[in-house]
Each structure stands twice: as structure tokens, then as C-alpha cells.
Design a protein around this motif. Sequence first.
Motif, PDB file in Angstrom:
ATOM      1  N   LEU A 110      36.852  33.423  12.386  1.00  0.00           N
ATOM      2  CA  LEU A 110      36.729  32.499  11.265  1.00  0.00           C
ATOM      3  C   LEU A 110      36.086  31.187  11.715  1.00  0.00           C
ATOM      4  CD1 LEU A 110      40.166  33.082   9.537  1.00  0.00           C
ATOM      5  CD2 LEU A 110      38.153  34.541   9.685  1.00  0.00           C
ATOM      6  N   GLU A 111      35.344  30.603  10.815  1.00  0.00           N
ATOM      7  CA  GLU A 111      34.740  29.282  11.037  1.00  0.00           C
ATOM      8  C   GLU A 111      34.999  28.471   9.774  1.00  0.00           C
ATOM      9  OE1 GLU A 111      33.396  27.858  13.574  1.00  0.00           O
ATOM     10  OE2 GLU A 111      33.005  29.505  14.982  1.00  0.00           O
ATOM     11  N   MET A 112      36.292  28.330   9.458  1.00  0.00           N
ATOM     12  CA  MET A 112      36.692  27.793   8.165  1.00  0.00           C
ATOM     13  C   MET A 112      36.239  26.363   7.911  1.00  0.00           C
ATOM     14  SD  MET A 112      40.544  29.347   8.275  1.00  0.00           S
ATOM     15  CE  MET A 112      41.056  28.013   7.237  1.00  0.00           C
ATOM     16  N   HIS A 135      25.032  21.643   9.362  1.00  0.00           N
ATOM     17  CA  HIS A 135      25.125  21.677   7.895  1.00  0.00           C
ATOM     18  C   HIS A 135      25.284  20.306   7.262  1.00  0.00           C
ATOM     19  CE1 HIS A 135      27.352  25.394   9.456  1.00  0.00           C
ATOM     20  NE2 HIS A 135      26.150  25.809   9.126  1.00  0.00           N
ATOM     21  N   CYS A 144      32.399  31.994   6.067  1.00  0.00           N
ATOM     22  CA  CYS A 144      33.104  31.152   7.047  1.00  0.00           C
ATOM     23  C   CYS A 144      34.591  31.489   7.078  1.00  0.00           C
ATOM     24  CB  CYS A 144      32.925  29.676   6.692  1.00  0.00           C
ATOM     25  SG  CYS A 144      31.250  29.064   6.917  1.00  0.00           S
ATOM     26  N   THR A 145      35.142  31.927   5.947  1.00  0.00           N
ATOM     27  CA  THR A 145      36.591  32.106   5.838  1.00  0.00           C
ATOM     28  C   THR A 145      37.030  33.533   6.146  1.00  0.00           C
ATOM     29  OG1 THR A 145      36.535  30.388   4.124  1.00  0.00           O
ATOM     30  CG2 THR A 145      38.574  31.615   4.319  1.00  0.00           C
ATOM     31  N   ILE A 166      32.724  25.600   5.613  1.00  0.00           N
ATOM     32  CA  ILE A 166      32.505  25.833   4.183  1.00  0.00           C
ATOM     33  C   ILE A 166      31.882  24.579   3.555  1.00  0.00           C
ATOM     34  CG2 ILE A 166      34.443  27.445   4.021  1.00  0.00           C
ATOM     35  CD1 ILE A 166      36.021  25.232   2.603  1.00  0.00           C
ATOM     36  N   ARG A 167      31.137  24.809   2.467  1.00  0.00           N
ATOM     37  CA  ARG A 167      30.630  23.674   1.692  1.00  0.00           C
ATOM     38  C   ARG A 167      31.644  23.308   0.611  1.00  0.00           C
ATOM     39  NH1 ARG A 167      26.489  25.082   4.571  1.00  0.00           N
ATOM     40  NH2 ARG A 167      24.584  23.860   4.370  1.00  0.00           N
ATOM     41  N   THR A 202      40.478  32.446  -1.257  1.00  0.00           N
ATOM     42  CA  THR A 202      39.821  33.492  -0.475  1.00  0.00           C
ATOM     43  C   THR A 202      40.791  34.255   0.421  1.00  0.00           C
ATOM     44  OG1 THR A 202      37.858  32.074  -0.496  1.00  0.00           O
ATOM     45  CG2 THR A 202      37.807  33.923   1.012  1.00  0.00           C
ATOM     46  N   PRO A 211      24.024  35.544   9.118  1.00  0.00           N
ATOM     47  CA  PRO A 211      24.295  35.804   7.700  1.00  0.00           C
ATOM     48  C   PRO A 211      24.746  37.247   7.490  1.00  0.00           C
ATOM     49  CG  PRO A 211      22.083  34.876   8.027  1.00  0.00           C
ATOM     50  CD  PRO A 211      22.609  35.248   9.379  1.00  0.00           C
ATOM     51  N   LEU A 233      21.406  28.021   4.281  1.00  0.00           N
ATOM     52  CA  LEU A 233      22.639  27.228   4.286  1.00  0.00           C
ATOM     53  C   LEU A 233      23.424  27.414   5.592  1.00  0.00           C
ATOM     54  CD1 LEU A 233      23.768  27.855   0.593  1.00  0.00           C
ATOM     55  CD2 LEU A 233      23.264  25.607   1.569  1.00  0.00           C
ATOM     56  N   LEU A 234      23.463  28.635   6.121  1.00  0.00           N
ATOM     57  CA  LEU A 234      24.194  28.854   7.384  1.00  0.00           C
ATOM     58  C   LEU A 234      23.420  28.250   8.560  1.00  0.00           C
ATOM     59  CD1 LEU A 234      25.561  32.476   6.885  1.00  0.00           C
ATOM     60  CD2 LEU A 234      26.888  30.355   6.937  1.00  0.00           C
ATOM     61  N   VAL A 250      28.568  31.561   1.472  1.00  0.00           N
ATOM     62  CA  VAL A 250      28.773  30.759   2.687  1.00  0.00           C
ATOM     63  C   VAL A 250      30.262  30.471   2.888  1.00  0.00           C
ATOM     64  CG1 VAL A 250      28.420  28.447   3.665  1.00  0.00           C
ATOM     65  CG2 VAL A 250      26.470  29.779   2.824  1.00  0.00           C
ATOM     66  N   SER A 251      30.947  30.093   1.816  1.00  0.00           N
ATOM     67  CA  SER A 251      32.393  29.828   1.953  1.00  0.00           C
ATOM     68  C   SER A 251      33.145  31.086   2.362  1.00  0.00           C
ATOM     69  CB  SER A 251      32.974  29.304   0.639  1.00  0.00           C
ATOM     70  OG  SER A 251      32.880  27.910   0.581  1.00  0.00           O
ATOM     71  N   TRP A 252      32.856  32.185   1.685  1.00  0.00           N
ATOM     72  CA  TRP A 252      33.578  33.425   2.003  1.00  0.00           C
ATOM     73  C   TRP A 252      33.254  33.893   3.424  1.00  0.00           C
ATOM     74  CZ3 TRP A 252      31.076  35.443  -3.067  1.00  0.00           C
ATOM     75  CH2 TRP A 252      31.723  34.873  -4.173  1.00  0.00           C
ATOM     76  N   ARG A 267      33.916  40.112  11.329  1.00  0.00           N
ATOM     77  CA  ARG A 267      32.843  40.475  12.258  1.00  0.00           C
ATOM     78  C   ARG A 267      32.995  39.747  13.579  1.00  0.00           C
ATOM     79  NH1 ARG A 267      26.605  40.369  10.742  1.00  0.00           N
ATOM     80  NH2 ARG A 267      27.083  38.346   9.875  1.00  0.00           N
TER      81      ARG A 267
END
Lengths: 309, 309
Positions: B179-181, B202, A249-250, B184-185, B250, A286, A279-280, A245-247, B176
Motif C-alpha cells: 500500500l502507498e496510502m 504528485h 494507492c490503497t 491518494i489525491r 475503499t 499503473p 497522475l501516478l 489512483v486512490s484505489w 501487487r
Amino acid sequence: MRIISWVPLLYPVGDSERPSTKNPYTKTVPRFGGIEAGGSKFGCAIGAGPEDAEFAEIPTTAPAETMARVIEFFRTREPVDAIGIASFGPIDPNPKSPAFGYITSTPKLAWRNFDFAGAVRRALGVPVAFDTDVNAAALAESRWGAARGLRSFLYVTVGTGLGGGALIDGRLLHGRQHLEMGHIRVPHDRARDPFAGNCPYHSDCLEGLAAGPAIQERWGQAGHLLPGEHPAWDLEAEYLALGIVSWTCTLSPETIVMGGGVMQREELFPKISVRVAELLNGYLEPPKILPPKLGARAGVLGAIALAGA
Amino acid sequence: MRIISWVPLLYPVGDSERPSTKNPYTKTVPRFGGIEAGGSKFGCAIGAGPEDAEFAEIPTTAPAETMARVIEFFRTREPVDAIGIASFGPIDPNPKSPAFGYITSTPKLAWRNFDFAGAVRRALGVPVAFDTDVNAAALAESRWGAARGLRSFLYVTVGTGLGGGALIDGRLLHGRQHLEMGHIRVPHDRARDPFAGNCPYHSDCLEGLAAGPAIQERWGQAGHLLPGEHPAWDLEAEYLALGIVSWTCTLSPETIVMGGGVMQREELFPKISVRVAELLNGYLEPPKILPPKLGARAGVLGAIALAGA
């Protein structure tokens, strides 16, 4: 960190399917060399791809001894046009840096500040490309493996360590140095998992909670000895999903290819995919989560891809 | 998400320092248009940089009305060579996609599936570049602001939402989609912070814990009303430092430029820097953490940079 383990091979080993070097076109088709530097073995390859290459491996000992054998491998064969190096790290992969081509602050003391690319270039007199083992594996999986044709994906390996490389918008990502994706922090529910984590720098970063040694230390035995219904695997999937999820989003990858020893537990793939989608929660699509196709040869094939194959 | 708030300006506002359009070279110097689409205001600019541009702003209402005024702004001035659009999202910034140039699944229903780039191109007959507001702001800060000359850095904004753009290895990152930074969790210590988080997707992702509305909901009043010694700021620095650690592992940026309303609390910068260094613990060099230099104009200046300025 070098994580994929090599399938033991005799040294040197010719690939029986590769075209004979007596082929009259041999001298006009470019041939590339690849070196994958791992903590226990160096892999060497000469060729142009997985179906057209000769492979060998050499134990990792002191730099002088190991490099002499690597150089000998290339010197005793037809010359290559360029060599790619896929190295354990930390390394300096920035061609504009004075330390380009060096292994830098590795805990493997004999290799610290070793001018890897320079040594190869001086010995063999060909152009040398230099990157991390995981970036090289990412490149190989995109060229010939599970990520063929994708422009944005991650290659993540979960084994002795946890790390990854990224091809984003069609290019390998470096940034200031290179990615250290395993060292992100993730939520750690100590009620569910009292294990404190075993990263020597960060305790409960993702690598400290989810790489092979964390599994072994938490449960008292190696992951490959734990049965499929053991709670270790739901917990492992939880941590890897949080990392994904972190990767995602980033970096916004389309696909994440997950290899390394821990990911040989195939039951992890569906568990991780389900948890990532939860989680997303519909906010982002995803990424697909897939096993690699090139297995233990991804790194050394990536090395020849770095060279231009 | 559009986060930086506009400093209110009269409409239209000429920059008194820009060269007169009577300059004999005016017609041979390329001039670029920029449009920054935000949830409450659209910014427009014509020029070649912060010292040479005319700015205007237009309230965001329905697409037909807002766009008519945007188009009028450009039609009533000397023609530009190209226009860049920096838009709130989600958007489709992929030039190979059939939906390139569209605002896609935004919660602002009137703008959903709006062909933003197409509308501008058809009305003005010039090439149009299209990206997120935060990527555009990143580009502007790298061209003229706090990240001048850097090849790898992040622009992060912490305000109504929390998001970021990235210039890595000299290129804006997309992947893709984009970014949606902020989603992240991160570790959430409920003993220290019982607030459940307020991200509608989330709950306790970073945005749900650390954007402006989370501060307001947790403490019962807006952040700008809380005194500097309030525990809100140590907690805010903790969450932002955890985010920075994830992004740094990342993406490996040299610098992170942090703007947006929340970051106007300057005392956050040293708190965050100290905590990032503690969390990285010597494993990676901490990125520099700096305030932006272009302030509220970063987005619209980024739009002209997207166009080619």
C-alpha cells in the motif's frame, strides 16, 4: 448498489450449449445455484460456470412475491449442492454477525432488514453463501473473465451508481462491512466543472460526479446520447482516473476491470489509462484497466462462484 | 517510507522486566528475532512480545556495515527460531517473486536492490519473514496494542512521510506490491490553502499536503513549534479526514490507529473524528480513530510478530 443492467431474457431460459441433464455424470458433478438480486431484476442460475449453466430472470417486486418465484425456479429443477447470493446493498456479509445474510439499510424499503440468506436456506435446505453483487462480479471475472488467474484486482462498475468489489491477495475483501468505493472524495475543479455533484449524502463524491445520473444532470442529456468528441468524456475520464489512483494507492491491484453502462463508451478506456499514468507519474506502476468479459452475467455467475463453482 | 522516529536508546538495551534467560523453560519457548529497518536507525529485538523482549538499535549507514552489526546482535545471543524484517520501502514482499525480500527502488541508493531477507537468512540460517514497516506496525498494534483483537483496521503514520498498513479480514494486505496510502489525491481548496504541495511525484497528494514537511513548508516552521490554536491544525485535520474517508470507503476498517510525529499533537484526534463523521454524513459508520499504544516500538515488535510471535 446494483448497477449492471440485465440483458432482457425470457424466463426461464436454458443455455443451449450446456450439457444435457441426461448426461450420466449429472448426479455426481456438483451443481451450484446462484441468485443475483438487483433493484429491477433478480437473476437465477444453476450450473458450474458460464458454459454450463441455465439462466433465468425474475422482476424485482415485493420480497414475498419475488422470493416465491426464485424458490420455485430452484425447486422445479434438480437439487443444487449450495446456493450463492449476490445482492444489492447495503448488506451484512459477515458470517459471524447476527445479521449475516440480511439486506440492511437499503433505500428499497420493502427489502430493508430482509433475511435473504435465511429465507433461501430455510426454503431449499442447502448451504448459502452471501456477498455483494460487485464482489460476486469480481469473483466471476477472476474465475472465468477478464481477470482470470489474477490474485489482486478490482471490479468497478460505473452506471446508475458507482461501486466496486476487490479480490486482494486471492480473497474477496470485506472489512467491517463491505466496500463503498464510489463514495471517496476526489479533487473537484469547479472552474472546469461547476456541477455541484448529485450524491444525496456527499454531493461531489466520485459517484456524485461521475456515475450515469451525474453525467445526465451535468450535461442535460443521458451519456449515451452525447457524441464521442463531447467534453463530457475527458471530464469523466479525469474523475475515474482520480478514483483509480486512490484505489491503487490503497489496494495495490494489478488490474482494474471496469464495467457498467457508462463504461460501454469504449473510448473511455484509453483516456482513463493515459490519465492514470500521468497522475501516478512513475511512483507506482499503473494497473491495467480492462473491460469485463462476462458482461451482464458477471453477477449471477459470481453467485454460483460464491456457492463453490 | 520509515516514519516513526525512534526514542533514543542505548545499544544494546535489555528490558529489565523480561524473564531471566536462566529460566529453565527458556529453551522450550520459541523466541523470535525482529529487525526494523529505518532510514536513520535499525531496530533489533529478540523475544516474544513487548513484555518479553530485548531491544537494541543500530545507526543506518552502508548496508555492509549496518548488516554486520545486526547479524552480530543475533549471533551473540541465544538462537532464535525465525526472524521478521519490517523494512522501509519500496520493497518486494511477495514470497513468489524472484525479488522477494529485496529493498527495490528506494531513493536511499546504497540500499537499492539489496537482498535484505536473503542476507539475514544466509547469515543466521533461520526462516525469514519480510514486510513493510507500516504493515509490521499494524500487526503489532493488533497483537499487543490499540487494535488488539480487531480483524479490520489501518495503521497510519503521519510524520516525515504519510503511509499506512492494513489488516483486513484478519490478514495483512499487500496487493501487487504494497500500500502507498499517502499518495491518494484529495480535494485541495486553493482559496483556503494556496500551498502547492511538496510531494516530488504528485505535488498535492495527501502526503504532499499533510505530512510533516508540508506543514513546515506551508507555515514556515516545524509543526511542533506551532501553537494549538494555529489554523494549521484545522487544515491538517481536514486533509487527514479526507484521507480517512477515502480509505474507509475503499477498505472498510473498524478502526484507524494514527501514529507518527505529527499525530503527537493530541488535539488532532477529536478534530479529525468530528470532520470524518461530517464528511461520511451518515452513509457509513465512521471508524474509530485512535492513537497507537506501542509508540516507537510498534515496528520492531511487528517484526517479531511477522516472525511468528
